[in-house]
Design an enzyme around this catalytic site. Structure first.
Site: not given
Length: 276
Positions: A41, A113, A154
């Site tokens: 990330e 995300k 994440c």
């Protein structure tokens, strides 16, 4: 059997230097015989000083880090899962965006995300992703040389419904690039990554940031490859570098035949709460 590579980074505040490091990792992965490289990330820049970082944010079309990685992928003939970059939107906000780049340098897929990390930690650290970032709006599975890859980033790790949807859509590998803090990493990183692999019988590939960064933060590292039985095939520990692992999608079918939980999934009925 497919050989894959992971780049564990200590990304800094200068996108040009970070691009050089990514290109070197692409070259090393290709030289090592990997079919695809996974990066963490925020591979393009990590800078929690928003005023200092602001001039370095670019649109997807103008992002120099993305262009450098695409060029390196085409030149070396390797696929790259570029874990994520901060991409400026037309409305001025950002997306935390992952890219799957093929061996001709073309972008096969991009994923924003879904879940944003807003939290105050006991260490005194405070994170407010929603102050700058907009959440994504779709979930994706993309075919790669390693197999059908479900995309996440994440904090998405903590939301198992996403991974149920990805594996229902055919994902046999989950790519979960990350920049975990040290306290949450030490407590939850390994157990959550292994859980995501076990519950659906898939490989998990998690390229991570690791070490003390220029902006003062410290990330957990321990980039992982976990097999469908929950065994750790690769743990890169601390520090920067490129690591390799071999994955065999035949193991997915084998594990799912031994423990067919994914076939036994049923729609969950509405929950009734009985109050006392």
């Amino acid at each position: 059997m497919t050989k894959i590579a992971l780049y564990q980074a200590r990304t800094g505040i200068d996108p040009a230097r970070n691009a050089d490091a990514l290109v070197a990792a692409v070259e090393q992965a290709a030289a090592g015989g990997a079919a695809i490289l996974f990066t963490p990330e925020m591979s393009g820049m990590l800078d929690r000083d928003r005023a200092r970082a602001a001039p370095n944010y670019r649109s997807q079309a103008e992002d120099g880090v993305l262009a450098a990685v695409r060029d390196a992928a085409a030149r070396t003939g390797i696929w790259v899962h570029l874990g994520s970059l901060a991409v400026r939107r037309e409305d001025g906000r950002l997306n935390n965006r992952a890219f799957v780049i093929d061996d001709a340098g073309a972008i096969r897929a991009s994923y924003d995300k879904l879940h944003l990390f807003d939290v105050d930690l006991a260490t005194g650290e405070s994170w407010r992703e929603s102050a700058s970032y907009a959440p994504g709006e779709r979930a994706l599975v993309v075919d790669t040389p390693a197999g059908p890859l479900g995309l996440a980033i994440c904090y998405d790790l903590r939301f198992p419904d996403l991974f149920r949807s990805l594996t229902d859509a055919g994902a046999e590998i989950l790519g979960i690039p990350a920049a975990f803090t040290v306290p949450t990493g030490a407590a939850h990183w390994h157990v959550l990554m292994r859980a995501r692999a076990i519950e659906a019988g898939v490989f998990v590939v998690a390229a991570a940031q690791g070490g003390r960064h220029e902006d003062g933060r410290e990330t957990f590292g321990h980039s992982l490859v976990v097999d469908p039985w929950g065994e750790i095939l690769l743990d890169m520990g601390e520090g920067e570098g490129v690591g390799f692992a071999e994955i065999d999608l035949g193991h997915v079918a084998e594990v799912r035949s031994r423990l067919p939980a994914i076939r036994h999934r049923r729609p969950i009925p509405p929950v009734e709460r009985i109050r006392g």
